[in-house]
Design an enzyme around this catalytic site. Structure first.
Site, PDB file in Angstrom:
ATOM      1  N   ASP A 162      -9.149  -2.591   4.015  1.00  0.00           N
ATOM      2  CA  ASP A 162      -8.082  -3.547   3.720  1.00  0.00           C
ATOM      3  C   ASP A 162      -8.605  -4.949   3.441  1.00  0.00           C
ATOM      4  O   ASP A 162      -7.839  -5.911   3.456  1.00  0.00           O
ATOM      5  CB  ASP A 162      -7.068  -3.574   4.871  1.00  0.00           C
ATOM      6  CG  ASP A 162      -5.720  -4.136   4.435  1.00  0.00           C
ATOM      7  OD1 ASP A 162      -5.395  -4.043   3.245  1.00  0.00           O
ATOM      8  OD2 ASP A 162      -5.003  -4.685   5.290  1.00  0.00           O
ATOM      9  N   ASP A 189      -6.721   2.779  -0.153  1.00  0.00           N
ATOM     10  CA  ASP A 189      -7.163   1.442  -0.601  1.00  0.00           C
ATOM     11  C   ASP A 189      -8.667   1.313  -0.838  1.00  0.00           C
ATOM     12  O   ASP A 189      -9.114   0.282  -1.337  1.00  0.00           O
ATOM     13  CB  ASP A 189      -6.780   0.345   0.408  1.00  0.00           C
ATOM     14  CG  ASP A 189      -5.343  -0.107   0.262  1.00  0.00           C
ATOM     15  OD1 ASP A 189      -4.677   0.321  -0.691  1.00  0.00           O
ATOM     16  OD2 ASP A 189      -4.880  -0.883   1.101  1.00  0.00           O
ATOM     17  N   ASP A 248       4.610  -2.382   7.387  1.00  0.00           N
ATOM     18  CA  ASP A 248       3.484  -2.747   6.526  1.00  0.00           C
ATOM     19  C   ASP A 248       2.673  -3.914   7.069  1.00  0.00           C
ATOM     20  O   ASP A 248       1.568  -4.159   6.612  1.00  0.00           O
ATOM     21  CB  ASP A 248       3.988  -3.128   5.127  1.00  0.00           C
ATOM     22  CG  ASP A 248       4.487  -1.922   4.352  1.00  0.00           C
ATOM     23  OD1 ASP A 248       3.871  -0.854   4.467  1.00  0.00           O
ATOM     24  OD2 ASP A 248       5.505  -2.037   3.650  1.00  0.00           O
TER      25      ASP A 248
END
Length: 463
Positions: free
Chosen positions: A117, A155, A305
């Site tokens: 991330d 990701d 989130d």
């Protein structure tokens, strides 16, 4: 626990030419696609997920029925996101064992890559890539040998802005090695790499990143995790990526799409403050599209989130917003045959199991109320039970069946919500099958390990 998501997962701008190219390829390939992907079978519903625990703990909440029937009833991914090399094997083995006993396909989301991330809301992961490989090796030892779906590192390929070229090369090598390690641990594992989504990187760039990370060793790629792009847009994007991979000499790769919250409006990725989102297609391996192996709920609906709430925390208001107004799930059917097992050679002939006979059940009420009857299909390691709920002379608007299960444990149910796993086990109706007309019936079922109910009463009461 799902620890999602990144601020970089928002819908990114890509060129008009890239969009047009993806769409054109998608239309062309759709004509020649097969009717299904390479996966078949029912997906595993985790009975200990955050949403299931919340439903069990909040029976009186006004939101519970909707969340229970439209979210908690569905199979979702189990996230492995904590750096725990000493315990991950046993955690994976326990989860896989429960799914195997249920004859269902588990979905595992691995979220452990170093510098995940890019230090955003879901920062963390292994301290370095050597320790990452140790964790992956231990993870792989718990996977068993039956079909599992691995969503490998959300990701990790779409989000590279914080990495140097050397760090990108090291990450690519780590993901390629992880893929082969997982495949070595369980040759039946289906491994999918990060494909971002249709409004992030172009299809050509996505294909380049997948190739660099070793997609040739994987089964394909996943898209739309924690996002809201429509299934049709993701399918067109996936076809364009597959076409680009084919042009690189990498064939046979397929897509899985996260449909956990793409049934409403699209737009910016963060869902913590949005009320116009809805759950999308219910999870299934029956996609009707030869390029798409499954529609999955990778991002568990209702888990935040990281914008308004802590990333990965279950929030009932988010879950209710996603589920309220969404269609009911399709009726599911139980497995028809037990898993095939191999019996070792023996010096005496094997004994045969006597035919299944219905056990005694509660008697039909003389007046109002309901009663239940069941049959059991027993095999060496487990059982399935089919239960019929019948109304008395008057209509009923809800039912609750209690079954004694002293020597077994429930692993999955269909057309009912379960409370407890062994001993005294309760089953209550879903929103769509609670009303039963007088003298009419409805059905539900469950599967478990050990010995099913036999010679005990099934007690039915109206709600």
């Amino acid at each position: 626990m799902a620890i999602l998501s990144s601020l970089r997962r928002r819908s990114a701008a890509i060129s008009v030419a890239a969009v047009a190219g993806a769409t054109a390829v998608g239309v062309c390939l759709a004509v020649s696609s097969a009717s299904a992907g390479t996966l078949s079978g029912s997906l595993y519903r985790d009975p200990s997920s955050a949403v299931v625990r919340w439903v069990a703990a909040n029976p009186g909440d006004s939101r519970t029925a909707v969340i229970r029937d439209k979210i908690a009833s569905q199979p979702q991914a189990r996230w492995f996101a904590n750096f725990n090399p000493s315990t991950v094997q046993s955690e994976v083995s326990g989860f896989i064992g429960a799914a195997n006993a249920a004859q269902q396909i588990p979905v595992l989301a691995v979220y452990e890559i170093t510098n995940r991330d890019c230090g955003g809301a879901s920062a963390g992961g292994a301290p370095d890539l050597n320790q990452y490989q140790t964790w992956v090796s231990n993870f792989s030892r718990g996977l068993g040998n039956q079909t599992v779906i691995i969503i490998l590192e959300t990701d990790s390929l779409a989000l590279l802005t914080c990495l140097s070229s050397a760090e990108i090369s090291a990450r690519n090598a780590a993901i390629s090695t992880a893929t082969r390690t997982i495949k070595s641990g369980n040759p039946n594992a289906k491994v999918y790499l990060d494909g971002g989504h249709s409004t992030w990187n172009s299809a050509g760039e996505t294909a380049n990143r997948l190739r660099a990370a070793g997609v040739q060793y994987a089964d394909g790629f996943f898209t739309n995790v924690s996002n809201y792009n429509s299934t049709s847009s993701e399918a067109n994007f996936g076809r364009a990526v597959i076409s680009a991979l084919n042009g690189m000499g990498i064939s046979g790769k397929r897509q899985v799409i996260d449909t956990s919250r793409n049934g409403g409006a699209s737009g910016d990725w963060c869902g913590d403050d949005n009320t116009d989102r809805r759950i999308g297609q219910y999870p299934t391996t029956n996609t009707g599209d030869g390029n798409i192996d499954a529609y999955l709920w990778v991002k568990p609906p209702g888990e935040a989130d990281g914008c308004r709430y802590t990333a990965g925390s279950f929030q009932p208001d988010l879950a209710f917003s996603l589920a309220n107004g969404a269609p009911n799930p399709p009726t599911t059917t139980p497995p028809t045959t037990p898993p095939t097992t191999t019996t070792p050679p023996t010096t005496t002939p094997p004994t045969t199991t006597p035919p299944t006979t219905p056990p005694p059940n509660s008697s039909p009420p003389a007046g109002d109320g309901c009663y239940a009857s069941f049959t059991v299909n027993q095999w060496a390691e487990g059982f399935t039970a089919s239960v019929t709920v019948t109304a008395g002379k008057s209509d009923i608007n809800g039912w609750n069946v209690t079954i004694q299960l002293p020597n077994g444990a429930v692993t999955s149910t269909w057309n009912a919500q379960v409370s407890g796993t062994s001993g005294t086990v309760g089953f209550v109706n879903m929103s769509y099958n609670g009303r039963v007309l007088g003298r009419q019936s409805t059905n539900f079922g469950f599967q478990g390990t050990g010995t099913g109910p036999s010679g005990v009463l099934a007690d039915c009461v109206t709600r």
